[in-house]
Enzyme design. Structure first.
Site, PDB file in Angstrom:
ATOM      1  N   HIS A  22       3.999 -14.495   8.231  1.00 42.58           N
ATOM      2  CA  HIS A  22       3.088 -13.926   9.218  1.00 42.58           C
ATOM      3  C   HIS A  22       3.753 -12.741   9.916  1.00 42.58           C
ATOM      4  CE1 HIS A  22       0.943 -14.269  13.306  1.00 42.58           C
ATOM      5  NE2 HIS A  22       0.223 -13.528  12.484  1.00 42.58           N
ATOM      6  N   GLY A 133      -2.064   8.744   0.604  1.00 40.95           N
ATOM      7  CA  GLY A 133      -2.696   7.543   0.069  1.00 40.95           C
ATOM      8  C   GLY A 133      -2.011   6.254   0.478  1.00 40.95           C
TER       9      GLY A 133
END
Length: 147
Positions: A22, A133
């Protein structure tokens, strides 16, 4: 090959996704990005566009819902721009897998590099040729499925 996992996900990428916790951040880097000099771990995905990888990764990776934005893109330098087709392709892939659709935060180029160095769990070096990108995904908590 495994069921339910895109063939675009290599064994090395699957290993990285599994090891992330996490708050860890995965960088999907375009072909221009200095992956090897920026990252602790680099996974090669040469020839693959980032939008396709997003479609392959997002069914497997929960994005962090405890932050304002779990997605970050490099902001163009003044006088330059991002191809809107690239951002639209990313947003479409995100929308297919994430409801509600999280926002994408733009980060200044050198701040983006610093974030990768300090927070990047791994960089996936892709074949994406579009300028700016690059996108960072912050991993969330995977919901527990009853057995």
């Amino acid at each position: 090959m495994l069921r339910g996992i895109s063939p675009l996900i290599s064994p090395d990428l699957l290993d990285v996704l599994y090891r992330m916790g996490h708050g860890d951040e995965l960088v999907l880097a375009d072909a221009h990005f200095p992956s090897e000099s920026m990252a602790k771990r680099v996974v090669r995905a040469d020839g693959l566009p980032i939008a396709d990888l997003l479609d392959a990764i997002l069914p497997l990776l929960a994005l962090d819902t405890f932050v304002e934005s779990p997605l970050f893109m490099m902001e163009p330098v003044p006088g330059d721009s991002v191809d809107p087709k690239v951002v639209n392709a990313y947003r479409a892939a995100i929308a297919r897998h994430c409801q509600p659709e999280p926002p994408i935060t733009q980060i200044e180029r050198f701040a983006f590099y610093e974030r990768v160095k300090t927070h990047g769990f791994a960089v996936v070096a892709t074949g994406e040729t579009a300028k700016y990108g690059n996108i960072i995904l912050k991993k969330g908590v995977t919901p527990v499925t009853p057995v």
